[in-house]
Design a protein around this motif. Structure first.
Motif, PDB file in Angstrom:
ATOM      1  N   VAL A 183      -3.083   0.755  -3.922  1.00 46.18           N
ATOM      2  CA  VAL A 183      -2.402  -0.336  -4.615  1.00 46.18           C
ATOM      3  C   VAL A 183      -2.075   0.112  -6.046  1.00 46.18           C
ATOM      4  O   VAL A 183      -2.946   0.615  -6.758  1.00 46.18           O
ATOM      5  CB  VAL A 183      -3.276  -1.612  -4.655  1.00 46.18           C
ATOM      6  CG1 VAL A 183      -2.561  -2.724  -5.427  1.00 46.18           C
ATOM      7  CG2 VAL A 183      -3.608  -2.069  -3.251  1.00 46.18           C
ATOM      8  N   ILE A 184      -0.827  -0.071  -6.461  1.00 51.41           N
ATOM      9  CA  ILE A 184      -0.404   0.299  -7.809  1.00 51.41           C
ATOM     10  C   ILE A 184      -0.710  -0.841  -8.769  1.00 51.41           C
ATOM     11  O   ILE A 184      -0.320  -1.989  -8.526  1.00 51.41           O
ATOM     12  CB  ILE A 184       1.103   0.621  -7.843  1.00 51.41           C
ATOM     13  CG1 ILE A 184       1.420   1.814  -6.936  1.00 51.41           C
ATOM     14  CG2 ILE A 184       1.558   0.908  -9.275  1.00 51.41           C
ATOM     15  CD1 ILE A 184       2.906   2.092  -6.791  1.00 51.41           C
ATOM     16  N   LEU A 236       0.838  -1.196   0.000  1.00 51.37           N
ATOM     17  CA  LEU A 236       0.000   0.000   0.000  1.00 51.37           C
ATOM     18  C   LEU A 236       0.872   1.246   0.000  1.00 51.37           C
ATOM     19  O   LEU A 236       1.840   1.350   0.765  1.00 51.37           O
ATOM     20  CB  LEU A 236      -0.917  -0.005   1.220  1.00 51.37           C
ATOM     21  CG  LEU A 236      -1.990  -1.092   1.252  1.00 51.37           C
ATOM     22  CD1 LEU A 236      -2.831  -0.969   2.507  1.00 51.37           C
ATOM     23  CD2 LEU A 236      -2.878  -1.028   0.018  1.00 51.37           C
ATOM     24  N   VAL A 237       0.528   2.204  -0.848  1.00 54.19           N
ATOM     25  CA  VAL A 237       1.282   3.449  -0.936  1.00 54.19           C
ATOM     26  C   VAL A 237       0.305   4.620  -0.926  1.00 54.19           C
ATOM     27  O   VAL A 237      -0.880   4.471  -1.219  1.00 54.19           O
ATOM     28  CB  VAL A 237       2.145   3.502  -2.224  1.00 54.19           C
ATOM     29  CG1 VAL A 237       3.130   2.353  -2.263  1.00 54.19           C
ATOM     30  CG2 VAL A 237       1.262   3.486  -3.462  1.00 54.19           C
ATOM     31  N   THR A 238       0.813   5.783  -0.609  1.00 55.23           N
ATOM     32  CA  THR A 238       0.009   6.999  -0.680  1.00 55.23           C
ATOM     33  C   THR A 238       0.078   7.556  -2.105  1.00 55.23           C
ATOM     34  O   THR A 238       0.906   7.125  -2.918  1.00 55.23           O
ATOM     35  CB  THR A 238       0.526   8.058   0.296  1.00 55.23           C
ATOM     36  OG1 THR A 238       1.845   8.468  -0.124  1.00 55.23           O
ATOM     37  CG2 THR A 238       0.600   7.515   1.724  1.00 55.23           C
ATOM     38  N   PHE A 239      -0.779   8.532  -2.369  1.00 58.76           N
ATOM     39  CA  PHE A 239      -0.727   9.176  -3.678  1.00 58.76           C
ATOM     40  C   PHE A 239       0.635   9.821  -3.904  1.00 58.76           C
ATOM     41  O   PHE A 239       1.210   9.696  -4.992  1.00 58.76           O
ATOM     42  CB  PHE A 239      -1.827  10.228  -3.791  1.00 58.76           C
ATOM     43  CG  PHE A 239      -1.694  11.096  -4.998  1.00 58.76           C
ATOM     44  CD1 PHE A 239      -2.084  10.634  -6.254  1.00 58.76           C
ATOM     45  CD2 PHE A 239      -1.156  12.380  -4.908  1.00 58.76           C
ATOM     46  CE1 PHE A 239      -1.940  11.423  -7.386  1.00 58.76           C
ATOM     47  CE2 PHE A 239      -1.016  13.173  -6.033  1.00 58.76           C
ATOM     48  CZ  PHE A 239      -1.406  12.695  -7.267  1.00 58.76           C
ATOM     49  N   ASP A 240       1.167  10.521  -2.903  1.00 62.65           N
ATOM     50  CA  ASP A 240       2.473  11.169  -3.054  1.00 62.65           C
ATOM     51  C   ASP A 240       3.568  10.151  -3.342  1.00 62.65           C
ATOM     52  O   ASP A 240       4.465  10.401  -4.177  1.00 62.65           O
ATOM     53  CB  ASP A 240       2.824  11.954  -1.779  1.00 62.65           C
ATOM     54  CG  ASP A 240       1.959  13.193  -1.618  1.00 62.65           C
ATOM     55  OD1 ASP A 240       1.401  13.665  -2.632  1.00 62.65           O
ATOM     56  OD2 ASP A 240       1.824  13.676  -0.479  1.00 62.65           O
ATOM     57  N   GLU A 241       3.510   8.998  -2.690  1.00 66.51           N
ATOM     58  CA  GLU A 241       4.498   7.949  -2.948  1.00 66.51           C
ATOM     59  C   GLU A 241       4.344   7.389  -4.360  1.00 66.51           C
ATOM     60  O   GLU A 241       5.339   7.077  -5.031  1.00 66.51           O
ATOM     61  CB  GLU A 241       4.351   6.828  -1.913  1.00 66.51           C
ATOM     62  CG  GLU A 241       4.799   7.233  -0.518  1.00 66.51           C
ATOM     63  CD  GLU A 241       4.441   6.201   0.533  1.00 66.51           C
ATOM     64  OE1 GLU A 241       5.135   6.158   1.576  1.00 66.51           O
ATOM     65  OE2 GLU A 241       3.461   5.442   0.329  1.00 66.51           O
ATOM     66  N   PHE A 242       3.120   7.271  -4.813  1.00 63.00           N
ATOM     67  CA  PHE A 242       2.860   6.788  -6.174  1.00 63.00           C
ATOM     68  C   PHE A 242       3.459   7.730  -7.206  1.00 63.00           C
ATOM     69  O   PHE A 242       4.126   7.302  -8.154  1.00 63.00           O
ATOM     70  CB  PHE A 242       1.348   6.656  -6.369  1.00 63.00           C
ATOM     71  CG  PHE A 242       0.909   6.425  -7.791  1.00 63.00           C
ATOM     72  CD1 PHE A 242       1.211   5.233  -8.444  1.00 63.00           C
ATOM     73  CD2 PHE A 242       0.185   7.399  -8.473  1.00 63.00           C
ATOM     74  CE1 PHE A 242       0.786   5.018  -9.756  1.00 63.00           C
ATOM     75  CE2 PHE A 242      -0.237   7.188  -9.776  1.00 63.00           C
ATOM     76  CZ  PHE A 242       0.074   5.998 -10.427  1.00 63.00           C
TER      77      PHE A 242
END
Length: 212
Positions: free
Chosen positions: A32-33, A8-14
């Motif tokens: 999830v990407i 799981l990632v945040t939008f900023d991390e994506f």
């Protein structure tokens, strides 16, 4: 969608992770990407045809709209980001979008008059998740172009046939009108955003090299 990176990632991390000049497309679904399936030639012909037709209408009417090559829609709640096949943006409102300049991302209703998704193997996302999220964002009009009749029968009928579903926002909820191959394929598409657009379902289906 084909491949999921399950961390799981945040939008900023994506956005930070997103590969520069990537030949592949990715979207973020609730943290999830997902790698999107590669488009077919027919898919790209439909996208190209719609982009040209709508761009010509924007120019003819001198509207303050444009179609970006790549941009994301980020619902205000949750950690998702979608990159539609065709995205119409309202240029004057982009000054109010905090993520636009650096991240090519929009979230506000006034920035997004119309979104078009051309259905591929991940059709459930177009009919279920994206429709719900685009409705929540308040996007006035959402087209689903199912030129190959890939969607479920509950969405496009039985027997399945090429279908264009136009979702229009009415009092905060989407109402849908459909145009199918055969029965009303010669009828002009009814769009509240482009009411003078002279475009039929059959013209769109033929752009994907379907039998005439």
């Amino acid at each position: 969608m084909t491949q999921a990176l399950r961390k799981l990632v945040t939008f900023d991390e994506f956005i930070t992770w997103y590969p520069e000049n990537s030949q592949r497309r990715y979207e973020l679904y609730d943290g999830v990407i997902f790698e999107m399936p590669p488009p077919t030639g027919d898919h790209e012909e439909v996208v190209g045809f719609l982009t040209l037709e709508i761009s010509a209408e924007i120019k003819r009417l001198k509207l303050p709209y444009f179609i970006p090559k790549t941009a994301f829609i980020k619902p205000l709640s949750g950690e998702s980001a979608y990159s539609p096949d065709v995205l119409i943006l309202n240029r004057p409102n982009l000054v109010h979008e905090p993520l636009w300049k650096k991240e090519s991302t929009v979230s506000q209703t006034a920035s997004i008059p119309l979104v078009i998704e051309v259905v591929s193997t991940n059709w459930r996302d177009d009919y279920l998740k994206k429709a719900a999220d685009y409705e929540t964002v308040g996007i006035l009009e959402y087209w689903i172009i199912d030129y190959a009749a890939l969607g479920g029968r509950r969405f496009i009928g039985n027997p399945k046939q090429p279908t264009i579903s136009i979702y229009s926002l009415v009092e905060g909820e989407y109402q849908v009108r459909q145009f199918r191959s055969g029965d009303n394929s010669g009828e002009r598409i009814q769009s509240s955003i482009f009411p003078e657009l002279k475009l039929t379902a059959e013209e769109i289906f033929q752009a994907g090299n379907l039998p005439r």
